[in-house]
Design a protein around this motif. Structure first.
Motif, PDB file in Angstrom:
ATOM      1  N   ILE A   1       2.247  60.845  74.826  1.00 10.90           N
ATOM      2  CA  ILE A   1       2.011  59.413  75.430  1.00 10.90           C
ATOM      3  C   ILE A   1       0.595  59.106  75.388  1.00 10.90           C
ATOM      4  O   ILE A   1       0.194  58.049  76.121  1.00 10.90           O
ATOM      5  CB  ILE A   1       2.549  59.330  76.707  1.00 10.90           C
ATOM      6  CG1 ILE A   1       1.967  60.329  77.762  1.00 10.90           C
ATOM      7  CG2 ILE A   1       4.112  59.741  77.030  1.00 10.90           C
ATOM      8  CD1 ILE A   1       2.102  60.135  79.170  1.00 10.90           C
ATOM      9  N   LYS A   2      -0.445  59.787  74.723  1.00 16.87           N
ATOM     10  CA  LYS A   2      -1.634  59.457  74.874  1.00 16.87           C
ATOM     11  C   LYS A   2      -2.073  58.069  74.540  1.00 16.87           C
ATOM     12  O   LYS A   2      -2.833  57.180  74.803  1.00 16.87           O
ATOM     13  CB  LYS A   2      -2.550  60.513  74.201  1.00 16.87           C
ATOM     14  CG  LYS A   2      -4.097  60.380  74.317  1.00 16.87           C
ATOM     15  CD  LYS A   2      -4.617  61.800  73.643  1.00 16.87           C
ATOM     16  CE  LYS A   2      -4.433  63.009  74.534  1.00 16.87           C
ATOM     17  NZ  LYS A   2      -5.474  64.195  74.120  1.00 16.87           N
ATOM     18  N   ALA A   3      -1.109  57.766  73.378  1.00 16.69           N
ATOM     19  CA  ALA A   3      -1.112  56.562  72.801  1.00 16.69           C
ATOM     20  C   ALA A   3      -0.176  55.740  73.409  1.00 16.69           C
ATOM     21  O   ALA A   3       1.066  56.207  73.287  1.00 16.69           O
ATOM     22  CB  ALA A   3      -1.045  56.305  71.158  1.00 16.69           C
ATOM     23  N   SER A   4      -0.400  54.452  74.090  1.00 18.97           N
ATOM     24  CA  SER A   4       0.776  53.756  74.620  1.00 18.97           C
ATOM     25  C   SER A   4       1.867  53.590  73.715  1.00 18.97           C
ATOM     26  O   SER A   4       1.539  53.209  72.573  1.00 18.97           O
ATOM     27  CB  SER A   4       0.131  52.559  75.260  1.00 18.97           C
ATOM     28  OG  SER A   4      -0.665  52.948  76.364  1.00 18.97           O
ATOM     29  N   ALA A   5       3.071  53.281  74.359  1.00 17.60           N
ATOM     30  CA  ALA A   5       4.090  52.953  73.270  1.00 17.60           C
ATOM     31  C   ALA A   5       3.687  51.329  73.060  1.00 17.60           C
ATOM     32  O   ALA A   5       2.964  50.664  73.541  1.00 17.60           O
ATOM     33  CB  ALA A   5       5.242  52.951  74.152  1.00 17.60           C
ATOM     34  N   PRO A   6       4.451  50.928  71.815  1.00 14.67           N
ATOM     35  CA  PRO A   6       4.363  49.897  71.216  1.00 14.67           C
ATOM     36  C   PRO A   6       4.576  48.439  72.258  1.00 14.67           C
ATOM     37  O   PRO A   6       5.767  48.571  72.864  1.00 14.67           O
ATOM     38  CB  PRO A   6       5.113  49.791  70.054  1.00 14.67           C
ATOM     39  CG  PRO A   6       5.443  51.076  69.688  1.00 14.67           C
ATOM     40  CD  PRO A   6       5.397  51.693  70.916  1.00 14.67           C
ATOM     41  N   GLU A   7       3.521  47.513  72.111  1.00 11.14           N
ATOM     42  CA  GLU A   7       3.751  46.374  73.163  1.00 11.14           C
ATOM     43  C   GLU A   7       4.486  45.301  72.530  1.00 11.14           C
ATOM     44  O   GLU A   7       3.666  44.268  71.865  1.00 11.14           O
ATOM     45  CB  GLU A   7       2.634  45.878  74.057  1.00 11.14           C
ATOM     46  CG  GLU A   7       2.108  46.844  74.789  1.00 11.14           C
ATOM     47  CD  GLU A   7       0.726  46.392  75.829  1.00 11.14           C
ATOM     48  OE1 GLU A   7       0.812  45.275  75.648  1.00 11.14           O
ATOM     49  OE2 GLU A   7       0.393  47.151  76.385  1.00 11.14           O
ATOM     50  N   SER A   8       5.806  45.539  72.017  1.00 11.17           N
ATOM     51  CA  SER A   8       6.449  44.546  71.036  1.00 11.17           C
ATOM     52  C   SER A   8       6.914  43.499  71.823  1.00 11.17           C
ATOM     53  O   SER A   8       6.721  43.320  72.974  1.00 11.17           O
ATOM     54  CB  SER A   8       7.596  45.423  70.184  1.00 11.17           C
ATOM     55  OG  SER A   8       8.524  45.557  71.331  1.00 11.17           O
ATOM     56  N   GLY A   9       7.589  42.601  71.061  1.00 15.55           N
ATOM     57  CA  GLY A   9       8.305  41.503  71.731  1.00 15.55           C
ATOM     58  C   GLY A   9       9.485  41.907  72.285  1.00 15.55           C
ATOM     59  O   GLY A   9      10.168  40.907  73.267  1.00 15.55           O
ATOM     60  N   LEU A  10       9.839  42.956  72.718  1.00 13.56           N
ATOM     61  CA  LEU A  10      10.806  43.525  73.542  1.00 13.56           C
ATOM     62  C   LEU A  10      10.246  43.342  75.209  1.00 13.56           C
ATOM     63  O   LEU A  10      11.138  42.985  75.927  1.00 13.56           O
ATOM     64  CB  LEU A  10      11.084  45.124  73.603  1.00 13.56           C
ATOM     65  CG  LEU A  10      11.649  45.325  72.168  1.00 13.56           C
ATOM     66  CD1 LEU A  10      11.877  46.978  72.273  1.00 13.56           C
ATOM     67  CD2 LEU A  10      12.894  44.999  72.361  1.00 13.56           C
ATOM     68  N   LEU A  11       8.883  43.184  75.261  1.00 11.74           N
ATOM     69  CA  LEU A  11       8.419  43.051  76.716  1.00 11.74           C
ATOM     70  C   LEU A  11       8.869  42.100  77.406  1.00 11.74           C
ATOM     71  O   LEU A  11       9.144  42.113  78.500  1.00 11.74           O
ATOM     72  CB  LEU A  11       6.669  43.387  76.511  1.00 11.74           C
ATOM     73  CG  LEU A  11       6.020  43.351  77.761  1.00 11.74           C
ATOM     74  CD1 LEU A  11       6.315  44.600  78.608  1.00 11.74           C
ATOM     75  CD2 LEU A  11       4.520  43.167  77.453  1.00 11.74           C
ATOM     76  N   SER A  12       8.746  40.853  76.817  1.00 10.70           N
ATOM     77  CA  SER A  12       9.224  39.740  77.595  1.00 10.70           C
ATOM     78  C   SER A  12      10.479  39.462  77.540  1.00 10.70           C
ATOM     79  O   SER A  12      10.946  38.407  78.112  1.00 10.70           O
ATOM     80  CB  SER A  12       8.367  38.446  76.912  1.00 10.70           C
ATOM     81  OG  SER A  12       8.900  38.232  75.527  1.00 10.70           O
ATOM     82  N   LYS A  13      11.321  40.227  77.258  1.00  7.58           N
ATOM     83  CA  LYS A  13      12.848  40.025  77.064  1.00  7.58           C
ATOM     84  C   LYS A  13      13.578  40.980  77.942  1.00  7.58           C
ATOM     85  O   LYS A  13      14.832  41.127  77.780  1.00  7.58           O
ATOM     86  CB  LYS A  13      13.228  39.904  75.576  1.00  7.58           C
ATOM     87  CG  LYS A  13      12.454  39.354  74.532  1.00  7.58           C
ATOM     88  CD  LYS A  13      12.756  37.753  74.822  1.00  7.58           C
ATOM     89  CE  LYS A  13      12.388  36.750  73.768  1.00  7.58           C
ATOM     90  NZ  LYS A  13      11.021  37.009  73.267  1.00  7.58           N
ATOM     91  N   VAL A  14      12.911  41.707  78.784  1.00  9.46           N
ATOM     92  CA  VAL A  14      13.538  42.771  79.566  1.00  9.46           C
ATOM     93  C   VAL A  14      14.075  42.103  80.834  1.00  9.46           C
ATOM     94  O   VAL A  14      15.238  42.181  81.258  1.00  9.46           O
ATOM     95  CB  VAL A  14      12.551  43.865  80.055  1.00  9.46           C
ATOM     96  CG1 VAL A  14      13.295  44.657  81.205  1.00  9.46           C
ATOM     97  CG2 VAL A  14      12.018  44.607  78.920  1.00  9.46           C
TER      98      VAL A  14
END
Length: 281
Positions: free
Chosen positions: A268-281
């Motif tokens: 998890i050292k590199a954060s998970a992708p901040e994709s377009g999923l973020l605003s659709k939760v």
């Protein structure tokens, strides 16, 4: 009395006017009793209710509808009592009581599922974490003859089970058999596609069988973001936990001093992708 040959204890489960004989492994605790009870009567009761164990009381009354040839040698010492008030789901995770479900992350879905590359990346992190922590992984593939196998980016090495299906839910007899072989399993971490179809139906089947379900939002998607959004909202209202991959992995190690913490930290050292999923939760 325990059956020495099978190491099981006979149990009589009673609900309303119905009583059914069964058995549980010697030494079983509360959770095994509840799951067995729900497997017998789940279609007749509100399976979302919580239960407590009550010690023998003379006020219980008499047994009715006993199976033919079934005799009571002594009154039951315990009974399960449904609670009227809701208890919030705490959502604690531990490697010893958790199983990962990876649902239909297949090649033919690649062009259709929104942010598919992102959920593959996060799903692979979860599979790595499961191997490090010794957590069983069950993988489904929806009609692989037509839709292909699980994508190559996801390493299924060590998976407990990889199976084809045509039913949308992953909860098939062969999966139930694996769950039955893991009596300590309490929590299912679920991810894959599609959120509003196979993920949703799997999650509802699992909570109907008494499991606590955690859906990993950053590893779960659909073709339509509207379908995904409303599915997650509906599932959250049923008590299913909507969470993230990093939250799951750190909850499973729980302590910086955990012997596997460094390995999980590297994932998890590199954060998970901040994709377009973020605003659709």
């Amino acid at each position: 009395m325990a059956d020495a040959s099978s190491n099981h204890v006979p149990v009589l489960f009673s609900f309303s006017v119905f009583s059914r004989p069964s058995s549980v492994p010697l030494g079983s605790g509360y959770e095994v009793l509840v799951q067995k009870f729900l497997s017998i009567y789940g279609s007749q009761i509100d399976v979302h209710r919580k239960f407590l164990i009550q010690v023998l009381s003379e006020e219980w009354g008499q047994y009715v509808d006993l199976p033919k040839g079934f005799a009571i040698a002594e009154k039951c010492k315990l009974r399960l009592v449904p609670l009227q008030s809701d208890i919030p789901t705490l959502g604690n995770l531990s490697p010893a009581t958790t199983i990962f479900f990876c649902c239909d992350m297949q090649e033919r879905f690649r062009p259709a599922i929104k942010y598919f590359g992102d959920i593959i990346s996060v799903g692979q992190r979860l599979l790595q974490g499961a191997r490090i922590l010794g957590i069983p992984v069950i993988v489904s593939e929806q009609y692989p003859k037509g839709l292909g196998s699980t994508v190559q980016e996801m390493d299924l090495t060590g998976a407990k089970m990889v199976f084809p299906k045509t039913k949308f839910s992953m909860v098939l007899p062969e999966v139930e058999a694996v769950l039955a072989e893991t009596p300590g399993a309490r929590s299912i971490v679920l991810f894959g596609v599609e959120t509003h179809v196979c993920i949703q139906q799997t999650a509802l089947d699992l909570i109907g069988k008494g499991f606590e379900v955690h859906i990993v939002a950053d590893a779960t998607s659909s073709r339509s973001m509207m379908d995904r959004m409303f599915a997650l909202e509906r599932l959250a209202r049923t008590g299913i936990i909507i969470t993230t991959s990093e939250s799951v992995l750190l909850q499973l190690v729980a302590d910086k001093e955990h012997p596997k913490f460094k390995e999980i930290q590297n994932i998890i050292k590199a954060s998970a992708p901040e994709s377009g999923l973020l605003s659709k939760v």
